[in-house]
Enzyme design. Structure first.
Site, PDB file in Angstrom:
ATOM      1  N   GLU A   1       0.762  -1.239  -0.019  1.00 49.95           N
ATOM      2  CA  GLU A   1       0.022  -0.211  -0.151  1.00 49.95           C
ATOM      3  C   GLU A   1       0.851   1.162   0.030  1.00 49.95           C
ATOM      4  O   GLU A   1       1.689   1.498   0.810  1.00 49.95           O
ATOM      5  CB  GLU A   1      -0.833   0.014   1.179  1.00 49.95           C
ATOM      6  CG  GLU A   1      -1.750  -0.936   1.786  1.00 49.95           C
ATOM      7  CD  GLU A   1      -2.807  -1.183   0.346  1.00 49.95           C
ATOM      8  OE1 GLU A   1      -3.162  -0.513  -0.111  1.00 49.95           O
ATOM      9  OE2 GLU A   1      -3.227  -2.549   0.579  1.00 49.95           O
TER      10      GLU A   1
ATOM     11  N   CYS B   1      -3.508   7.609   4.197  1.00 56.23           N
ATOM     12  CA  CYS B   1      -3.151   7.218   2.940  1.00 56.23           C
ATOM     13  C   CYS B   1      -4.225   7.294   1.953  1.00 56.23           C
ATOM     14  O   CYS B   1      -4.592   7.476   0.800  1.00 56.23           O
ATOM     15  CB  CYS B   1      -2.511   5.690   2.739  1.00 56.23           C
ATOM     16  SG  CYS B   1      -3.814   4.623   3.966  1.00 56.23           S
TER      17      CYS B   1
END
Lengths: 515, 515
Positions: free
Chosen positions: B256, B295
């Site tokens: 990620e 994020c």
């Protein structure tokens, strides 16, 4: 001499000199030459993404299924020609050639059927709707959408027809255009097959390209929505995983690599039983079919210590029946390996095995092939070895990609068998022969994490079984670790590489209208 | 000063000098120090695989679910202490801290529920049985078995509690032991949380280890059945993908990474409507919550040209309300970023954006934080920019990991919006605000392949929505391309990384007895 061309950006183009020569591995006679030098690979990728991707995405799954059906038909009407080319360029017997060419047709047909089943939609739901809020109003729904890039398929030399078809079937049905790169040494079948697809107008413009030789700088141009799928050696896999596109642009690299597939004979299997017959037939088929050049072929045969001498005798008898020679000749059961390089590799592998194993059959593989001029052809005979040390490193660590296998004794305990199998570091398939459900129930959970497929041979299924070496479109193909960690086929599973899974989150009625 | 320890091979150990110092990012006051130098990482991995793996595999899914429930409880009883540590070491407001700590509990609980649902089995069927032969006798059944290795989790600095919990929940439920490595700068919360799990005896021996600092040579020792999952920057991701274990031992690397998440306002959304209020609330929350260090936070706000000035005014008004300062202080809505390095990164990012964008709010982010000694703390104020050139490279290519976003005008056409969003190169989540199903139906298929999640904001779901920045355990987390190509959470989906899918092939009654 015939000159192969590549099909990129919607046209057939020829590469510049120097050219590689394709030969008949039984006679070393040159058959064709090819080059991809000077071909605009960046342009080829862009064309595939733009034209091919758009064309495929306008089609529903059912319509893409029809594309695959047309591809299968294009093979069907050229079957004899393709079989003859496989015999010439692949060292295949006619039976080997059918395994490749008919396998290609069967896989395309299976995915054509799956397309029909998926129907007229474009976006595939993945799982059920999920309640997210206090009430059902706020909902989630996962969907699978085709990636917007192209798929580069780097195929192996052993299955020029099936290898191209099985990778293309999943990508095209998912809606992603394909650039297929067959191995140069055996590219004739893939070349003729692709010409057939195009002659018949089977595939939409841009959706299938062929690079008939080295990929040049193609890999450098892979971008974030592209996909790379490879079948071949661990060494090449390592290089492909290290390309900048994979490291810095998250291009997924699906790998099918080395695999020391095993066969385990359980102690309950009696001499002369149907299950024992299946065990022998599967192992001998895997050793000799395509001269052992199948990624799924059995390399390690794990046998109860108590049955060892009997089993070795059984193999000796069966292997003595295998006639090796020019595969074009009637009565020949095994042809050569596909190239001088492969022959050298196989010989080196046998030498490495010889350091810690005893010969059972075939010595170091020296053979006088029938119907071939002396000294010509890349021949090696069937070789069976015995590992008195069941943990010998070479036996579990080196895939000898030819008609070579090693027998390994064990106590008869399923845990010990599984532990020996696991020394292979992950494989495509292992087969267990037993009619004792207790043995199977103990072996399966231990073996499963190390394999993409487990073949459970028993008396009840023996008459219908295609053997562990046959890869079926409905079952997963790919294994962890040494086998590369890839996942191909297995129905919808193989399409995942080409699809983005996306969670949709919103009002339930809005989501329902979308899928 | 408090000294953090690592928990490996079943015991708490201290690293050698030199040590890194953890600080309060609002005051720069030192809080603790840590080192992992000299810790036996190969031993830690072996212990996790041997002890932890075996212990977890003897448990059923339901029993592993109970482990996760016990972990959630261990957080629950230490909630106030953990919130206080998050405020101190993370620059979190109390609300930010709850988002992290309560998120950890919620994710563990959700997977505990899933475990209960999966029940007493050990092997999970994947899909239905498949007929392979002429009759139903020869059958296939895919199963999911836990990998036999350990999972190394390299977590990000922004979510020390949730990051550890969400990765551990999926791995542990799948039956794979975890070595968690929190980011050093904010490790206090992860450290305290892990101590809590162990104090309460929540986790079986060997199933959870903590490396409270750099991983040393741990990566070199990863083997074929191990798994690596990483959340953080693209640069680090690139290095991790290039480690030998990943290249040559097929160790999967789940990433990620950077994501320029977008928000698209559709032209149908009227000024003052509920949907517009949701659009503003979500964007402002994402800019300011955890000082924009999520994020999933919205970085690009795509707005119809016709509504531009109105929308900019709306943001100015809302951002002016945001009080920045010491997060421990009542009334402060946004704290500092977590470290001096992050502050430097954010400032450099704003500078890069400034080259091709105009200021709307906050200039370059200079701010006088309340309740902080002058010149102390890693503070940057909310910054909103306007890209008159909607295709400006920095806007779509540089993730500024702070309270920073850019407004981008578009015509109101969904294809144009999707094209602009796609310039981000793949993201975790994009949100679309519209009550026009036609707009949504056109945008979704274009956006889906570039995202792991699409949030469809509308009047009907506004009252229940947690906003696009909240990651839910039942929905997929991860996006393609720049976002790293990873797949986490999403219920069973996130467990796949830790499971081997294996096709079982054999007699139907034998297969039925196994699953």
């Amino acid at each position: 001499m015939q000159r192969l061309m590549s099909f990129v950006s919607g046209e057939w183009v020829e590469g510049n000199e120097p050219r590689s020569v394709l030969v008949n591995p039984a006679t070393e006679e040159p058959l064709a030459e090819t080059s991809t030098a000077g071909i605009d690979m960046a342009g080829a990728l862009a064309y595939a993404r733009e034209r091919g991707g758009k064309a495929l995405r306008t089609l529903s799954f059912a319509e893409r299924g029809k594309v695959l059906r047309a591809m299968a038909n294009a093979i069907h009407v050229r079957r004899e020609e393709l079989l003859a080319l496989a015999v010439q360029n692949g060292g295949n017997t006619r039976s080997d050639a059918k395994f490749d060419v008919d396998g290609a047709m069967a896989t395309l047909s299976a995915y054509a059927d799956l397309g029909a089943e998926l129907g007229e939609r474009h976006l595939l739901p993945d799982g059920e709707g999920i309640q997210l809020g206090r009430t059902a109003r706020l909902s989630g729904q996962h969907v699978l959408a085709p990636k917007r890039g192209a798929a580069l398929h780097i195929n192996a030399f052993n299955f020029p027809a099936w290898g191209l078809a099985e990778k293309a079937a999943t990508a095209l049905l998912a809606g992603v255009p394909v650039i297929a790169k067959p191995a140069t040494s055996t590219a004739l079948v893939a070349y003729r097959m692709t010409r057939g697809f195009l002659e018949d107008g089977a595939v939409p413009d841009g959706s299938l390209s062929l690079v008939a030789g080295p990929p040049g700088d193609l890999l450098e141009h892979l971008d974030r929505q592209d996909v790379l799928a490879f079948t071949g050696s661990s060494q090449t896999a390592m290089k492909l995983r290290g390309v900048d596109a994979a490291l810095s642009r998250s291009v997924p690299v699906n790998v099918e690599a080395d695999s020391l597939n095993a066969s385990v004979l359980a102690p309950d299997v009696a001499a002369g039983s149907e299950t024992e017959a299946l065990f022998f037939a599967d192992a001998v088929r895997d050793m000799t079919q395509k001269a052992g050049q199948k990624c799924t072929a059995i390399r390690r045969i794990i046998v109860p210590e108590a049955r060892l001498s009997e089993v070795l005798a059984g193999f000796e008898e069966r292997l003595a029946d295998v006639t090796v020679g020019d595969p074009a000749r009637e009565g020949v059961r095994m042809g050569p390996v596909t190239s001088a390089d492969q022959l050298a590799e196989v010989r080196a592998g046998i030498e490495a095995l010889a350091e810690t194993t005893e010969p059972v059959f075939g010595g170091a593989g020296a053979i006088e092939p029938v119907g071939v001029d002396q000294g010509k052809g890349y021949f090696v005979g069937p070789v069976l070895r015995l590992a008195r040390d069941p943990r010998a490193a070479a036996v579990h660590g080196r895939e000898v990609f030819g008609p070579v296998a090693t027998v390994i004794p064990y106590s008869g305990d399923p845990d010990e068998a599984a532990e020996l199998v696991a020394l292979g570091g992950g494989g495509l398939v292992t087969s267990v022969y037993s009619d004792d459900r207790g043995f199977v129930a103990r072996a399966v959970p231990e073996l499963a994490p190390h394999h993409g497929r487990l073949y459970l041979g028993s008396a009840k299924m023996a008459s219908q079984s295609p053997g562990p070496g046959t890869v079926l479109p409905t079952l997963l193909h790919g294994g962890p670790g040494r086998a590369g960690g890839g996942q191909e086929l297995g129905g919808l599973r193989g399409m995942r590489l080409y699809q983005q899974c996306t969670a949709l989150q919103g009002d339930k009625s809005v989501l329902n209208a979308l899928v």
